[in-house]
Write a protein that holds these residues in place. Sequence first.
Motif, PDB file in Angstrom:
ATOM      1  N   HIS A   1       1.217  -1.747   0.650  1.00  9.02           N
ATOM      2  CA  HIS A   1       0.112   0.001   0.144  1.00  9.02           C
ATOM      3  C   HIS A   1       0.972   1.619  -0.096  1.00  9.02           C
ATOM      4  CE1 HIS A   1      -3.551  -2.693   0.806  1.00  9.02           C
ATOM      5  NE2 HIS A   1      -2.905  -2.889   1.829  1.00  9.02           N
TER       6      HIS A   1
ATOM      7  N   ARG B   1     -11.296  11.852   2.257  1.00  9.77           N
ATOM      8  CA  ARG B   1     -12.088  11.103   1.684  1.00  9.77           C
ATOM      9  C   ARG B   1     -13.538  10.473   1.941  1.00  9.77           C
ATOM     10  NH1 ARG B   1      -9.705   6.026   4.385  1.00  9.77           N
ATOM     11  NH2 ARG B   1      -7.458   6.839   2.583  1.00  9.77           N
ATOM     12  N   ASN B   2     -14.039  11.073   0.716  1.00 12.26           N
ATOM     13  CA  ASN B   2     -15.527  10.499   0.949  1.00 12.26           C
ATOM     14  C   ASN B   2     -15.940  11.493   1.351  1.00 12.26           C
ATOM     15  OD1 ASN B   2     -15.486   8.503  -1.776  1.00 12.26           O
ATOM     16  ND2 ASN B   2     -14.877   6.517   0.463  1.00 12.26           N
TER      17      ASN B   2
ATOM     18  N   ILE C   1      -3.333   4.482   4.789  1.00 17.35           N
ATOM     19  CA  ILE C   1      -2.812   4.200   3.590  1.00 17.35           C
ATOM     20  C   ILE C   1      -3.839   5.266   2.655  1.00 17.35           C
ATOM     21  CG2 ILE C   1      -4.027   1.738   2.172  1.00 17.35           C
ATOM     22  CD1 ILE C   1      -3.482   0.371   4.691  1.00 17.35           C
TER      23      ILE C   1
ATOM     24  N   GLU D   1      -6.230   5.506  -0.586  1.00 17.76           N
ATOM     25  CA  GLU D   1      -7.003   4.526  -1.477  1.00 17.76           C
ATOM     26  C   GLU D   1      -7.032   6.128  -2.133  1.00 17.76           C
ATOM     27  OE1 GLU D   1     -10.382   4.369   0.181  1.00 17.76           O
ATOM     28  OE2 GLU D   1      -9.515   3.004   2.030  1.00 17.76           O
ATOM     29  N   ASP D   2      -7.287   5.394  -4.328  1.00 19.36           N
ATOM     30  CA  ASP D   2      -7.600   6.319  -5.342  1.00 19.36           C
ATOM     31  C   ASP D   2      -8.548   7.162  -4.847  1.00 19.36           C
ATOM     32  OD1 ASP D   2      -6.845   6.623  -8.035  1.00 19.36           O
ATOM     33  OD2 ASP D   2      -8.526   5.205  -8.351  1.00 19.36           O
TER      34      ASP D   2
ATOM     35  N   ASP E   1      -8.077  10.287  -2.498  1.00 18.98           N
ATOM     36  CA  ASP E   1      -8.164  10.503  -1.587  1.00 18.98           C
ATOM     37  C   ASP E   1      -7.433  11.901  -1.784  1.00 18.98           C
ATOM     38  OD1 ASP E   1      -8.812   8.721  -0.434  1.00 18.98           O
ATOM     39  OD2 ASP E   1      -7.001   7.972   0.226  1.00 18.98           O
TER      40      ASP E   1
ATOM     41  N   LYS F   1      -3.944   9.079  -7.163  1.00 23.25           N
ATOM     42  CA  LYS F   1      -4.117   8.071  -7.788  1.00 23.25           C
ATOM     43  C   LYS F   1      -3.497   7.076  -7.559  1.00 23.25           C
ATOM     44  CE  LYS F   1      -7.780  10.312 -10.181  1.00 23.25           C
ATOM     45  NZ  LYS F   1      -9.089   9.594 -10.228  1.00 23.25           N
ATOM     46  N   ASN F   2      -3.491   5.595  -7.710  1.00 20.96           N
ATOM     47  CA  ASN F   2      -2.882   5.025  -7.652  1.00 20.96           C
ATOM     48  C   ASN F   2      -2.361   4.330  -8.716  1.00 20.96           C
ATOM     49  OD1 ASN F   2      -1.803   1.987  -7.060  1.00 20.96           O
ATOM     50  ND2 ASN F   2      -3.301   1.513  -5.472  1.00 20.96           N
TER      51      ASN F   2
ATOM     52  N   ASP G   1      -2.851   1.377 -10.414  1.00 17.69           N
ATOM     53  CA  ASP G   1      -2.795  -0.132  -9.846  1.00 17.69           C
ATOM     54  C   ASP G   1      -1.292  -0.299 -10.552  1.00 17.69           C
ATOM     55  OD1 ASP G   1      -5.498  -0.818  -9.719  1.00 17.69           O
ATOM     56  OD2 ASP G   1      -5.550  -0.785 -12.079  1.00 17.69           O
TER      57      ASP G   1
END
Length: 93
Positions: A31, A52-53, A67, A69-70, A72, A85-86, A88
């Motif tokens: 992560h 986040r959200n 951690i 997350e995409d 964030d 942005k992750n 992948d």
Amino acid sequence: RDCLLSRGLGDVYKRQYVSRAHANIQFRNGHFMLFVETGGTSHSGKRTAVSRNGKLIKLDVAEMGVILEDDDQIILSKNVILIFKNNDWHGND
């Protein structure tokens, strides 16, 4: 290993900056994680958080991590907001 990738910012943030003493992103246990440094805490007059959200995750203790997350939003101080942005990406610890 620490890394920072940025694309498409141009001159938008020419006068806005944060130092490496504010926070850093590390890849741990599969992560990406944001860690606040002493220079990024409220005790130093700074602000570090992740939105986040619609919820704000405040990082106010040195070495505290979260951690990522995409999508964030990483909030550094008053004027810098970065979108995580992750895409992948797979790396090795």
